[in-house]
Design an enzyme around this catalytic site. Structure first.
Site, short mmCIF file in Angstrom:
data_model
loop_
_atom_site.label_atom_id
_atom_site.label_comp_id
_atom_site.label_asym_id
_atom_site.label_seq_id
_atom_site.Cartn_x
_atom_site.Cartn_y
_atom_site.Cartn_z
N HIS A 269 0.84 -1.20 0.00
CA HIS A 269 0.00 0.00 0.00
C HIS A 269 0.88 1.26 0.00
CE1 HIS A 269 -3.66 2.35 1.28
NE2 HIS A 269 -2.72 3.16 1.71
N GLU A 270 1.80 1.33 0.94
CA GLU A 270 2.67 2.51 1.03
C GLU A 270 3.58 2.58 -0.19
OE1 GLU A 270 1.83 4.68 3.16
OE2 GLU A 270 0.54 3.36 4.34
CO CO Z 1 -3.01 5.29 2.01
#
Ligand code: CO
Length: 505
Positions: A269-270
């Site tokens: 995600h990051e």
């Molecule tokens: Co986010």
């Protein structure tokens, strides 16, 4: 003697570069504070943050800035500006107006209030005591109502707040988009609940060596095209991405020894957020345009990578055998199909940050409904716990037994961030639209992904989305890539297809 136009442009660029450099210094300090700064150094560091932030605020609202903006918005000068300068002037004018319209003493009072409110919120959450937090929330709401008046009220008061995070977004549009999504998602969740084919996610609750989890996260990030020479991966309590310049975009995740899936998907995600920041065009470096165009588009990048790629069957067709080499005992006897279904388990739960990609949107809608009604003074802060629980029952079919796992769970309102929550679901909607455009442009995407080739996706995103930074608006990016405005039906289709197959509906 008056400066020439060219001299004005270069001195303005120097001036905003200095603002950006202060912000970069602030970002490094924030990163340091969240990734293990020594406890005894924290108070001193907080002072430095105060000094640098004041300086940024002072420069952004200074008479020098006012003179530049006045000069460049004059008709004879404005027509000479190139695209970058036009966007830059617009961006700094937005900030200037935003802060300059609020009387200084009112703004100071608000900064003090919100910094106190955050620690009160934390205490209220820990003690499950909404009454402790509610007087602060009432004050924060009334400050925001005052700000809306200073900034200029749009057709709906909440629009003024929304527009800050997602330029161009309005209540009128969001009501329609969210209704369409909700009418499809709520029945889908109900069908899933009674399906006989429930995935077994207990396979993730074993002992997973943290060093090996870390190695595997790095391996996947490299395959995604995350440039470790322009970034680094560390651990923090809550995962985040922080970008100083495209040459320095850092990410964090959080490792749990007894839970496999969390750290890896946080890293992916990051990593999605970070790819955005690493691939912005060099022309925009040193300016306020060198970042994502909106919170919603930023979130579309992280969610596209985390859910649509990282939780896809094709992705694991290639990488599950690799994972089995790392954790052979833990996943012994677990087939690719079982693994794939387990990482996509849907469960109506109480906590937003733990929610799956399907029910997550319902958590957002509850917050949106509440914020919209609060800002339009249709409900009172005191009513929040009751309304929260009613909506949870209606949308998700689960009700918190206390406010700590209900209305008090998120930090956002204590900082006055009203209008931010919708960005998460907008991100999901955009990501489905982008995924369709990727599939259109790369017809053999599925095959490539099955072979582990993710660079093709990274390059597509860099070219169509990332490189523009804040030079284009969210709507302009979407239109140029998909030919459409924001359109929730693609997300609905994606979710229906995926979960019908997983739950054999
Ligand atoms: Co986010």
């Amino acid at each position: 003697m008056e400066k020439s136009f060219d001299a004005m442009v270069s001195s303005f660029k120097e001036f905003v570069k200095r603002i950006k450099q202060y912000e970069e210094a602030l970002a490094v300090i924030y990163w340091d504070l969240r990734t293990g700064a020594p406890k005894k150094g924290v108070p001193g560091r907080a002072e430095v943050i105060g000094m640098l932030s004041t300086e940024v605020f002072r420069m952004s609202t200074s008479t020098e800035m006012e003179e530049y903006l006045g000069y460049f918005t004059k008709e004879e000068n404005s027509k000479l500006l190139d695209n970058i300068m036009k966007a830059l002037v617009k961006e700094y004018k937005k900030d200037f107006d935003r802060f300059k319209k609020i009387p200084e003493e009112v703004y100071k009072e608000y900064v003090i209030l919100t910094s106190e409110a955050e620690s009160v919120w934390e205490e209220a959450k820990n003690n499950n005591d909404f009454d402790l937090f509610s007087p602060y929330l009432e004050k924060i709401v009334s400050f925001n109502l005052k700000f809306i008046e200073y900034w200029g009220c749009k057709s709906n008061k909440y629009d003024t707040l929304l527009d800050y995070y997602e330029p161009g977004m309005t209540v009128e549009k969001l009501d329609k988009i969210f209704k369409e999504l909700r009418e499809k998602i709520v029945p889908l969740v109900s069908k899933i609940k009674v399906s006989e084919h429930q995935p077994d996610d207990s396979i993730f609750k074993k002992d997973f060596c943290i060093k090996k989890q870390d190695d595997f996260s790095r391996y996947i990030l490299e395959k995604m095209g995350y440039d470790f020479e322009a970034g680094r991966l560390d651990e923090s309590e809550h995962p985040f991405t922080i970008g100083m310049t495209p040459g320095d975009v850092r990410i964090t995740t959080h490792y749990y020894k007894n839970l496999f899936s969390s750290a890896l998907f946080s890293a992916v995600h990051e990593g999605g957020h970070a790819l955005y920041e690493q691939n912005i065009s060099a022309d925009l470096n040193g300016t306020a345009l060198c970042t994502g165009t909106s919170m919603g588009v930023h979130e579309s990048q992280s969610r596209l990578w985390e859910n649509m790629i990282g939780r896809s069957y094709e992705f694991w067709k290639c990488y599950y055998p690799e994972l089995l080499k790392v954790f052979p005992e833990q996943f012994e006897g677990v087939s690719l199909d079982e693994f794939y279904r387990a990482i996509n388990k849907v469960e109506s739960s109480l906590i937003r940050v733990e929610a799956d990609e399907l029910t997550y949107n319902l958590h957002i809608m509850i917050r949106y409904e509440i914020e919209k009604a609060l800002i339009n003074q249709e409900i009172k802060v005191a009513d929040l716990p009751r309304i929260w629980n009613e909506r949870m029952e209606e949308y998700l079919g689960v009700v918190p037994t206390n406010d700590a796992e209900g209305v008090l769970q998120d930090v956002h309102w204590s900082g006055g961030s009203f209008g931010y929550f919708p960005s998460y679901t907008l991100g999901n909607i955009y990501s489905a639209q982008l995924l369709n455009a990727i599939k259109r442009d790369i017809p053999d995407l599925s095959e490539r992904l099955s072979n582990g080739d993710m660079l093709v996706i990274k390059e597509w995103l860099a070219d169509k989305v990332h490189k523009h930074g804040k030079l284009l608006t969210p709507a302009e990016i979407l239109k140029s890539v998909t030919g459409e405005e924001i359109e929730p039906k693609h997300l609905v289709q994606y979710l229906e297809d995926k979960y019908t197959q997983i739950y054999k509906l």
